[in-house]
Design a protein around this motif. Structure first.
Motif, PDB file in Angstrom:
ATOM      1  N   SER A 128       1.123  -0.765   0.112  1.00  0.00           N
ATOM      2  CA  SER A 128      -0.320  -0.222   0.119  1.00  0.00           C
ATOM      3  C   SER A 128       0.730   1.319   0.104  1.00  0.00           C
ATOM      4  O   SER A 128       2.296   1.073   0.010  1.00  0.00           O
ATOM      5  CB  SER A 128      -0.792  -0.165   0.892  1.00  0.00           C
ATOM      6  N   GLY A 129      -0.012   1.882  -0.686  1.00  0.00           N
ATOM      7  CA  GLY A 129       1.180   3.555  -0.261  1.00  0.00           C
ATOM      8  C   GLY A 129       1.006   4.104   1.268  1.00  0.00           C
ATOM      9  O   GLY A 129       2.615   4.488   1.466  1.00  0.00           O
ATOM     10  N   THR A 130       0.554   3.657   2.213  1.00  0.00           N
ATOM     11  CA  THR A 130       0.262   3.234   4.057  1.00  0.00           C
ATOM     12  C   THR A 130       1.737   3.111   3.971  1.00  0.00           C
ATOM     13  O   THR A 130       2.907   3.838   5.095  1.00  0.00           O
ATOM     14  CB  THR A 130      -0.216   3.132   4.814  1.00  0.00           C
ATOM     15  N   LEU A 186       4.902   4.585   3.421  1.00  0.00           N
ATOM     16  CA  LEU A 186       5.203   6.103   3.389  1.00  0.00           C
ATOM     17  C   LEU A 186       5.672   5.196   5.168  1.00  0.00           C
ATOM     18  O   LEU A 186       6.635   6.252   5.925  1.00  0.00           O
ATOM     19  CB  LEU A 186       3.501   6.297   3.880  1.00  0.00           C
ATOM     20  N   THR A 225      -4.860  17.006   4.885  1.00  0.00           N
ATOM     21  CA  THR A 225      -4.588  15.716   3.971  1.00  0.00           C
ATOM     22  C   THR A 225      -5.267  14.782   4.480  1.00  0.00           C
ATOM     23  O   THR A 225      -6.076  14.262   5.247  1.00  0.00           O
ATOM     24  CB  THR A 225      -2.963  15.592   4.133  1.00  0.00           C
ATOM     25  N   PHE A 226      -5.326  13.458   3.569  1.00  0.00           N
ATOM     26  CA  PHE A 226      -6.151  11.757   4.273  1.00  0.00           C
ATOM     27  C   PHE A 226      -5.295  11.294   5.598  1.00  0.00           C
ATOM     28  O   PHE A 226      -3.709  11.951   4.888  1.00  0.00           O
ATOM     29  CB  PHE A 226      -5.616  11.174   3.194  1.00  0.00           C
ATOM     30  N   ALA A 245      -3.439   8.765   6.108  1.00  0.00           N
ATOM     31  CA  ALA A 245      -2.339   7.978   5.738  1.00  0.00           C
ATOM     32  C   ALA A 245      -1.030   8.730   5.898  1.00  0.00           C
ATOM     33  O   ALA A 245       0.300   8.429   5.963  1.00  0.00           O
ATOM     34  CB  ALA A 245      -3.092   6.949   4.690  1.00  0.00           C
ATOM     35  N   THR A 246      -0.890   9.891   5.829  1.00  0.00           N
ATOM     36  CA  THR A 246       0.412  11.032   5.241  1.00  0.00           C
ATOM     37  C   THR A 246       0.692  10.483   6.312  1.00  0.00           C
ATOM     38  O   THR A 246       2.110  10.843   6.305  1.00  0.00           O
ATOM     39  CB  THR A 246      -0.515  12.178   4.541  1.00  0.00           C
ATOM     40  N   ASP A 258       4.925  12.431  -0.279  1.00  0.00           N
ATOM     41  CA  ASP A 258       2.923  11.716  -0.248  1.00  0.00           C
ATOM     42  C   ASP A 258       2.311  12.382  -1.476  1.00  0.00           C
ATOM     43  O   ASP A 258       2.236  12.840  -1.811  1.00  0.00           O
ATOM     44  CB  ASP A 258       1.915  11.814   0.950  1.00  0.00           C
ATOM     45  N   ALA A 296       0.366   9.981  -3.267  1.00  0.00           N
ATOM     46  CA  ALA A 296      -0.252   8.827  -3.477  1.00  0.00           C
ATOM     47  C   ALA A 296      -1.460   9.355  -4.309  1.00  0.00           C
ATOM     48  O   ALA A 296      -1.679   8.918  -5.402  1.00  0.00           O
ATOM     49  CB  ALA A 296      -1.115   8.867  -2.140  1.00  0.00           C
ATOM     50  N   GLU A 297      -1.702  10.661  -4.564  1.00  0.00           N
ATOM     51  CA  GLU A 297      -2.386  11.081  -5.153  1.00  0.00           C
ATOM     52  C   GLU A 297      -2.004  11.733  -6.790  1.00  0.00           C
ATOM     53  O   GLU A 297      -3.380  11.923  -7.240  1.00  0.00           O
ATOM     54  CB  GLU A 297      -4.020  11.916  -4.682  1.00  0.00           C
ATOM     55  N   SER A 353       0.517   5.547  -4.262  1.00  0.00           N
ATOM     56  CA  SER A 353      -0.052   4.182  -3.900  1.00  0.00           C
ATOM     57  C   SER A 353      -0.684   4.405  -5.794  1.00  0.00           C
ATOM     58  O   SER A 353      -1.188   4.917  -6.359  1.00  0.00           O
ATOM     59  CB  SER A 353      -1.092   5.353  -3.220  1.00  0.00           C
ATOM     60  N   ASN A 379      -4.440   2.048  -4.952  1.00  0.00           N
ATOM     61  CA  ASN A 379      -5.431   1.851  -3.938  1.00  0.00           C
ATOM     62  C   ASN A 379      -6.425   2.455  -5.022  1.00  0.00           C
ATOM     63  O   ASN A 379      -5.761   2.951  -6.511  1.00  0.00           O
ATOM     64  CB  ASN A 379      -5.732   3.216  -2.743  1.00  0.00           C
ATOM     65  N   LYS A 421      -7.337   5.534  -7.113  1.00  0.00           N
ATOM     66  CA  LYS A 421      -5.922   6.296  -6.723  1.00  0.00           C
ATOM     67  C   LYS A 421      -6.014   7.028  -9.053  1.00  0.00           C
ATOM     68  O   LYS A 421      -7.015   5.805  -9.032  1.00  0.00           O
ATOM     69  CB  LYS A 421      -4.555   6.068  -6.410  1.00  0.00           C
ATOM     70  N   GLY A 441      -2.043  -1.635  -3.400  1.00  0.00           N
ATOM     71  CA  GLY A 441      -0.732  -1.673  -3.509  1.00  0.00           C
ATOM     72  C   GLY A 441      -0.145  -0.399  -3.789  1.00  0.00           C
ATOM     73  O   GLY A 441      -0.750   1.091  -3.585  1.00  0.00           O
TER      74      GLY A 441
HETATM   75  C1  LIG Z   1      -4.601   6.987  -0.880  1.00  0.00           C
HETATM   76  C2  LIG Z   1      -3.595   7.978   0.214  1.00  0.00           C
HETATM   77  C3  LIG Z   1      -2.226   7.157   1.158  1.00  0.00           C
HETATM   78  C4  LIG Z   1      -2.524   6.344   1.214  1.00  0.00           C
HETATM   79  O1  LIG Z   1      -2.427   5.029   0.347  1.00  0.00           O
HETATM   80  P1  LIG Z   1      -2.514   3.520  -0.388  1.00  0.00           P
HETATM   81  O2  LIG Z   1      -2.446   3.133  -0.690  1.00  0.00           O
HETATM   82  O3  LIG Z   1      -4.716   3.838   0.211  1.00  0.00           O
HETATM   83  O4  LIG Z   1      -2.388   2.678   1.733  1.00  0.00           O
HETATM   84  C5  LIG Z   1      -1.807   8.309   1.386  1.00  0.00           C
HETATM   85  N1  LIG Z   1      -1.969   9.586   1.270  1.00  0.00           N
HETATM   86  C6  LIG Z   1      -2.977  10.386   0.326  1.00  0.00           C
HETATM   87  C7  LIG Z   1      -2.760  12.067   0.214  1.00  0.00           C
HETATM   88  C8  LIG Z   1      -3.741   9.245  -0.070  1.00  0.00           C
HETATM   89  O5  LIG Z   1      -4.632   9.587  -0.797  1.00  0.00           O
END
Ligand SMILES: *Cc1c(COP(=O)(O)O)cnc(C)c1O
Length: 419
Positions: free
Chosen positions: A64-66, A69, A90-91, A93-94, A164, A166-167, A188, A190, A193, A200
């Motif tokens: 995952s992106g998490t 990170l 932000t989300f 997960a950042t 980050d 991810a987006e 990411s 996800n 995305k 992933g």
């Molecule tokens: C989606 C997202 C993540 C996490 O990615 P995952 O693959 O869902 O774990 C982290 N940061 C931001 C800004 C995101 O949008």
């Protein structure tokens, strides 16, 4: 008389996966050749593709992106008790990975130009906490942050920059891809995305030793020995070769998705010209977003009364005015999915004790006076930028399978909220 708009027969999503065909071929290949684990051709190939696209030296496919990170925060050497400067709007997960390592996120307020970390507030934060040496910055909704300024400030203070992205896969800043702008960077795959593996993520870096560490840590940190030998803490974070097959099938469509998302953004922008609304802005001169989500911000004087608690929201409709709650509820009635702006981290109950820095300095002095997301200061003025954008903004249905006709209906639905 105004045309009647019918409820959409199938749901219009905020952003949903768009498959093209090759994904199933690569997944099937993994199955038929029995590479059904975290090793295989798909994984090798997408790591190569990511490096080629982003322009970085090393890519490590993760679950995952998490996870990416988390590995980035570990690489940066964050220790228990260390403060880390993080994007605020932000989300979650950042910033959560900072906590996984025992670090303490300190949130940096947002600026209006890109809706990302405010470099002026970041400078202020280094005055307040000069010992900080790691910064985690997100490119919200696919719009690059003011990277030059942020990098300059990090360099001045010897801080490691984690991106980050991810987006923002495919977005560029001064011609350079996001995911290449920090020392350790995350993307990411996800499901929602710009391209997806269903899940992933990846760690991207130009540091060979760092990439090798993440390869090792993410596969349980096994040492080179005949038995399971462990000298470091390990994780089960590697990407599956089946998931990598989906990502591999998606990669060639990244640019197509970006073009579709950009067309959606521009159609909204043009459709809203007569309304008291702005789109999520970007630095037209220096950056090219991937336009992952289109968002809108209502002018302060066109906001009707809206009150948000921790879990629910209320509003009072007014002629000529509207608010995110009214628009989101109206869209939902027509079977279209929008979403509030990501609620800033400094407003989240889990992070209520963490530091928060605005341009003026410590933002907690005033912010601690309120608990919930709807509160505003004395003269009804928001107390900080993140809070203000959260209050007045929303994410619009941005699915790349939405037709122009459907989008025109969505624009019309929103117009009528202001009648
Ligand atoms: C989606 C997202 C993540 C996490 O990615 P995952 O693959 O869902 O774990 C982290 N940061 C931001 C800004 C995101 O949008």
């Amino acid at each position: 008389m105004a045309k009647k708009i019918e409820k959409f027969p199938s749901k219009i999503w905020l952003s949903s996966p768009t498959m093209h065909g090759p994904e199933i071929k690569y997944m099937t290949e993994a199955y038929q050749t029995n590479w059904m684990s975290t090793v295989g051709e798909n994984l090798n190939e997408i790591e190569r593709l990511a490096c080629e696209k982003v322009g970085c030296q090393y890519a490590v496919g993760l679950s995952s992106g998490t996870a990416a990170l988390h590995m980035a925060v570990k690489l940066a050497g964050v220790q228990p008790g260390d403060r880390v400067f993080c994007s605020d709007m932000t989300f979650g997960a950042t910033v959560n990975p900072v906590r996984y390592e025992g670090g303490e996120p300190v949130f940096i307020d947002t600026e209006y130009d890109t809706w990302n970390m405010d470099p002026i507030a970041l400078s202020k934060a280094f005055e307040l906490y000069p010992e900080v040496n790691v910064v985690v910055v997100a490119h919200l909704y696919g719009t690059p942050c003011k990277m030059n300024e942020i990098r300059e400030i990090c360099n001045q203070h010897g801080a490691v920059l984690i991106e980050d992205a991810a987006e923002s896969l495919g977005a560029t800043y001064k011609g350079i891809q996001t995911g290449k702008l920090g020392k350790y960077n995350a993307i990411s795959f996800n499901g929602n995305k710009i391209i997806t593996g269903s899940s992933g993520g990846m760690l991207l870096t130009d540091d060979e030793e760092a990439a090798q560490k993440v390869r090792k840590w993410s596969t349980q940190a096994r040492e080179n020995a005949p038995w399971y030998q462990h000298e470091e803490l390990g994780y089960n974070y590697r990407m599956s070769n089946v998931i990598a097959g989906v990502v591999r099938g998606q990669f060639p469509y990244l640019e197509e998705h970006i073009a579709q998302k950009k067309a959606i953004y521009e159609r909204y922008r043009d459709g809203f010209l007569d309304l008291p609304i702005e789109m999520n802005p970007y630095d037209v001169k220096n950056s090219e977003p991937n336009f992952w989500l289109s968002c809108m911000l209502i002018h302060p004087q066109a906001m009707c009364k809206q009150v948000r608690g921790e879990r629910e929201a209320l509003y009072i409709s007014e002629p000529g005015k509207s608010c995110p709650t009214e628009i989101l509820e109206t869209l939902a009635k027509y079977n279209a999915e929008g979403r509030p702006i990501w609620k800033p981290m400094h407003m989240q109950p889990i992070y209520r004790m963490n530091g928060f820095v605005t341009r003026e300095g410590n933002g907690r002095g005033k912010t601690n006076a309120y608990i919930n997301g709807g509160a505003v200061g004395k003269d009804n003025k928001p107390l900080d930028v993140g809070m203000d954008i959260f209050r007045r903004g929303l994410c619009l249905p941005s699915d790349n399978k939405m037709t122009p006709e459907i989008q025109d209906c969505i624009i019309e639905i929103i117009k009528r909220c202001f009648l």
